[in-house]
Design a protein around this motif. Structure first.
Motif, PDB file in Angstrom:
ATOM      1  N   GLY A 169       3.781  14.196 -10.505  1.00 27.53           N
ATOM      2  CA  GLY A 169       3.818  14.716 -11.870  1.00 27.53           C
ATOM      3  C   GLY A 169       2.870  14.015 -12.821  1.00 27.53           C
ATOM      4  N   ILE A 170       1.770  13.490 -12.318  1.00 26.46           N
ATOM      5  CA  ILE A 170       0.824  12.765 -13.161  1.00 26.46           C
ATOM      6  C   ILE A 170      -0.020  13.761 -13.943  1.00 26.46           C
ATOM      7  N   SER A 171      -0.018  13.594 -15.253  1.00 23.01           N
ATOM      8  CA  SER A 171      -0.815  14.440 -16.122  1.00 23.01           C
ATOM      9  C   SER A 171      -1.264  13.602 -17.305  1.00 23.01           C
ATOM     10  N   GLY A 172      -2.544  13.492 -17.512  1.00 22.78           N
ATOM     11  CA  GLY A 172      -3.077  12.695 -18.620  1.00 22.78           C
ATOM     12  C   GLY A 172      -3.422  11.287 -18.168  1.00 22.78           C
ATOM     13  N   TYR A 173      -4.265  10.657 -18.979  1.00 27.21           N
ATOM     14  CA  TYR A 173      -4.782   9.343 -18.602  1.00 27.21           C
ATOM     15  C   TYR A 173      -3.759   8.217 -18.749  1.00 27.21           C
ATOM     16  N   ASP A 174      -2.814   8.332 -19.664  1.00 19.14           N
ATOM     17  CA  ASP A 174      -1.798   7.286 -19.775  1.00 19.14           C
ATOM     18  C   ASP A 174      -0.929   7.238 -18.516  1.00 19.14           C
ATOM     19  N   ALA A 175      -0.484   8.407 -18.064  1.00 15.06           N
ATOM     20  CA  ALA A 175       0.326   8.464 -16.838  1.00 15.06           C
ATOM     21  C   ALA A 175      -0.504   8.037 -15.623  1.00 15.06           C
ATOM     22  N   PHE A 176      -1.758   8.432 -15.616  1.00 15.97           N
ATOM     23  CA  PHE A 176      -2.663   8.089 -14.519  1.00 15.97           C
ATOM     24  C   PHE A 176      -2.842   6.574 -14.434  1.00 15.97           C
ATOM     25  N   TYR A 177      -3.058   5.923 -15.581  1.00 16.66           N
ATOM     26  CA  TYR A 177      -3.209   4.463 -15.606  1.00 16.66           C
ATOM     27  C   TYR A 177      -1.918   3.781 -15.148  1.00 16.66           C
ATOM     28  N   GLY A 178      -0.782   4.277 -15.618  1.00 15.86           N
ATOM     29  CA  GLY A 178       0.500   3.716 -15.195  1.00 15.86           C
ATOM     30  C   GLY A 178       0.696   3.832 -13.693  1.00 15.86           C
ATOM     31  N   PHE A 179       0.282   4.947 -13.127  1.00  8.73           N
ATOM     32  CA  PHE A 179       0.381   5.159 -11.687  1.00  8.73           C
ATOM     33  C   PHE A 179      -0.480   4.147 -10.928  1.00  8.73           C
ATOM     34  N   LEU A 180      -1.734   3.991 -11.359  1.00 12.13           N
ATOM     35  CA  LEU A 180      -2.629   3.044 -10.694  1.00 12.13           C
ATOM     36  C   LEU A 180      -2.140   1.607 -10.850  1.00 12.13           C
ATOM     37  N   SER A 181      -1.632   1.273 -12.032  1.00 10.71           N
ATOM     38  CA  SER A 181      -1.077  -0.064 -12.260  1.00 10.71           C
ATOM     39  C   SER A 181       0.119  -0.312 -11.351  1.00 10.71           C
ATOM     40  N   GLY A 182       0.955   0.688 -11.208  1.00  3.96           N
ATOM     41  CA  GLY A 182       2.124   0.570 -10.341  1.00  3.96           C
ATOM     42  C   GLY A 182       1.740   0.365  -8.885  1.00  3.96           C
ATOM     43  N   LEU A 183       0.689   1.058  -8.444  1.00  2.00           N
ATOM     44  CA  LEU A 183       0.208   0.846  -7.083  1.00  2.00           C
ATOM     45  C   LEU A 183      -0.200  -0.607  -6.877  1.00  2.00           C
ATOM     46  N   CYS A 184      -0.962  -1.132  -7.825  1.00  2.00           N
ATOM     47  CA  CYS A 184      -1.437  -2.520  -7.716  1.00  2.00           C
ATOM     48  C   CYS A 184      -0.292  -3.515  -7.810  1.00  2.00           C
ATOM     49  N   ALA A 185       0.677  -3.246  -8.673  1.00  2.00           N
ATOM     50  CA  ALA A 185       1.813  -4.154  -8.835  1.00  2.00           C
ATOM     51  C   ALA A 185       2.720  -4.131  -7.606  1.00  2.00           C
ATOM     52  N   GLY A 186       2.813  -2.985  -6.961  1.00  2.13           N
ATOM     53  CA  GLY A 186       3.713  -2.839  -5.829  1.00  2.13           C
ATOM     54  C   GLY A 186       3.150  -3.328  -4.505  1.00  2.13           C
ATOM     55  N   ASP A 187       1.830  -3.485  -4.438  1.00  4.46           N
ATOM     56  CA  ASP A 187       1.208  -3.904  -3.180  1.00  4.46           C
ATOM     57  C   ASP A 187       0.002  -4.777  -3.509  1.00  4.46           C
ATOM     58  N   HIS A 188       0.178  -6.071  -3.408  1.00  2.33           N
ATOM     59  CA  HIS A 188      -0.891  -7.017  -3.733  1.00  2.33           C
ATOM     60  C   HIS A 188      -1.987  -7.061  -2.675  1.00  2.33           C
ATOM     61  N   ASP A 189      -1.805  -6.343  -1.567  1.00  3.47           N
ATOM     62  CA  ASP A 189      -2.804  -6.327  -0.507  1.00  3.47           C
ATOM     63  C   ASP A 189      -3.795  -5.172  -0.630  1.00  3.47           C
ATOM     64  N   ILE A 190      -3.669  -4.340  -1.673  1.00  4.91           N
ATOM     65  CA  ILE A 190      -4.615  -3.236  -1.856  1.00  4.91           C
ATOM     66  C   ILE A 190      -5.957  -3.819  -2.276  1.00  4.91           C
ATOM     67  N   THR A 191      -6.992  -3.467  -1.517  1.00  3.22           N
ATOM     68  CA  THR A 191      -8.347  -3.929  -1.842  1.00  3.22           C
ATOM     69  C   THR A 191      -9.170  -2.831  -2.500  1.00  3.22           C
ATOM     70  N   ASP A 192      -8.876  -1.577  -2.170  1.00 12.01           N
ATOM     71  CA  ASP A 192      -9.662  -0.459  -2.665  1.00 12.01           C
ATOM     72  C   ASP A 192      -8.750   0.726  -2.989  1.00 12.01           C
TER      73      ASP A 192
END
Length: 138
Positions: free
Chosen positions: A58-81
């Motif tokens: 349900g991502i729509s708009g840049y605020d939700a998009f940024y929150g989604f990307l931030s959540g990915l990074c916060a949830g998995d510290h092993d993401i490189t790309d």
């Protein structure tokens, strides 16, 4: 670091992104994530890459998009790309909002040491110059 694959529709951005995903997977000592608008790249991306369809969340708009990307990074510290296809379809076509979003993503990239690559379906001259202060066009 934030990289942009820029070009009009049909210019080969998605093919370049798929090649970039494969290159990132080969070089990564961690996890690689690919985000797209819908579930279209499933058979073109290696099963070793985490493929996410933004529409499923349900991502729509840049605020939700940024929150989604931030959540990915916060949830998995092993993401490189994290590589993203159809950026404007997910966030919207307001180029000033895109510039604000990319500035925040650049800070997130520095904080988490994650490399981001986005496809942007427009010509480079349509984008605000300040985008290129924080992003590299490839």
């Amino acid at each position: 670091m934030v990289k942009l694959l820029i070009g009009g529709k049909g210019s080969g951005k998605t093919k370049k992104l798929i090649a970039s995903v494969n290159d990132a997977l080969e070089a990564s000592k961690g996890h690689v994530v690919c985000v797209e608008k819908d579930d279209l790249l499933r058979y073109q991306i290696s099963y070793k890459v985490r493929l996410l369809a933004a529409s499923n969340y349900g991502i729509s708009g840049y605020d939700a998009f940024y929150g989604f990307l931030s959540g990915l990074c916060a949830g998995d510290h092993d993401i490189t790309d994290i590589l993203i296809d159809a950026t404007l379809k997910i966030g919207g076509r307001d180029y000033d909002e895109l510039a604000d979003f990319l500035e925040k993503v650049s800070r997130l990239s520095s904080l988490t040491e994650t490399q981001f690559t986005f496809t942007v379906s427009t010509e480079k001259e349509n984008l605000p110059e300040r985008i290129f202060d924080v992003c590299e066009a490839i």
